[in-house]
Write a protein that holds these residues in place. Structure first.
Motif: not given
Length: 257
Positions: A142, A164-166, A119, A162, A168
């Motif tokens: 991320s 995920g945002e924050h 991440a 990428e 995974l």
């Protein structure tokens, strides 16, 4: 009540027999996640911090075959660092034959790609993962990870996704690999990544080698997560090697069977 299958003697199997025993399902509509681990009799996942100390000739044979059959080798960043991951090495002729028979592989016999989950994008661009010759590595990270880190990995030759945002999650990872056209997934750890997939109900199979060793010490288990998520499994086969190594393949039960 489930019954354990009778043990098959490894010496009675040809290489083609092993291929048939471990081939992925012929029809895969979404990423199929197979996890591979080796453990000691007393449950240790490593010796002196590395899984290689548990390896036996039989385990090494199956380890190589599982890579031959996969589209992508998935691994967590911690395991990639500890085990000094490089490019996957596979049997080009076998992968070509598998492709022609509709069981994955690759028409040109090229090896599977290695995908590392991190991440934070905290990987050394000078490590073997990026300097070893082979299929282009994938970094699943991320959007929150530092832009300069991601750019350094791209400059080192990685395909940075990428996913995920924050953080995974298992489903984020599966979606990313599916989007890359890599449905036959071989996850080689570590325990945290395995635990994440168990928690998400996303483990289709576990190929577990039991090495004929007692280790003791403080080595951890093959999976860990904040809470438990019991998942019913069924043993597909049990293979016994002459040195006492046990090679098992477990599949997730769907519904009440």
């Amino acid at each position: 009540m489930q019954r354990m299958p009778n043990a098959i003697q490894l010496t009675d199997l040809t290489h083609d027999d092993l291929v048939r025993l471990y081939t992925y399902p012929a029809e895969i509509s979404a990423p199929f996640v197979r996890v591979n681990f080796v453990t000691s009799i007393d449950g240790a996942v490593s010796v002196d911090g590395r899984s290689g100390g548990l390896g036996t000739p039989a385990d090494k044979t199956v380890f190589g075959l599982l890579r031959d059959l996969a589209d992508v080798v998935l691994v967590g960043a911690g395991t990639a660092r500890t085990e000094n991951y490089g490019a996957a090495r596979t049997d080009a002729g076998l992968r070509t034959r598998l492709h022609h028979h509709g069981f994955g592989g690759d028409a040109q016999g090229t090896p599977p790609r290695v995908a590392v989950v991190t991440a934070s994008a905290d990987l050394d661009p000078n490590s073997r993962l990026f300097t070893d010759t082979g299929a282009r590595p994938i970094v699943l990270t991320s959007t929150e990870a530092a832009t300069d880190r991601k750019q350094r990995l791209r400059d080192a030759g990685a395909e940075v996704i990428e996913a995920g945002e924050h953080t995974l999650g298992a489903n984020d990872i599966r979606e990313a690999l599916g989007g890359l056209g890599l449905p036959r997934v071989l996850c080689e750890g570590g325990p945290g990544l395995f635990g994440e997939f168990i928690a998400a109900g996303a483990v289709d199979e576990l190929c577990l080698t039991v090495s004929p060793l007692l280790v003791g010490g403080s080595a951890g288990r093959i999976s860990h997560s904040p809470t438990g998520f019991p998942t019913p499994m069924r043993c597909r086969h049990l293979i016994s090697a002459s040195d006492g190594t046990l090679l098992t393949r477990w599949e997730r039960l769907h519904g009440h069977e």
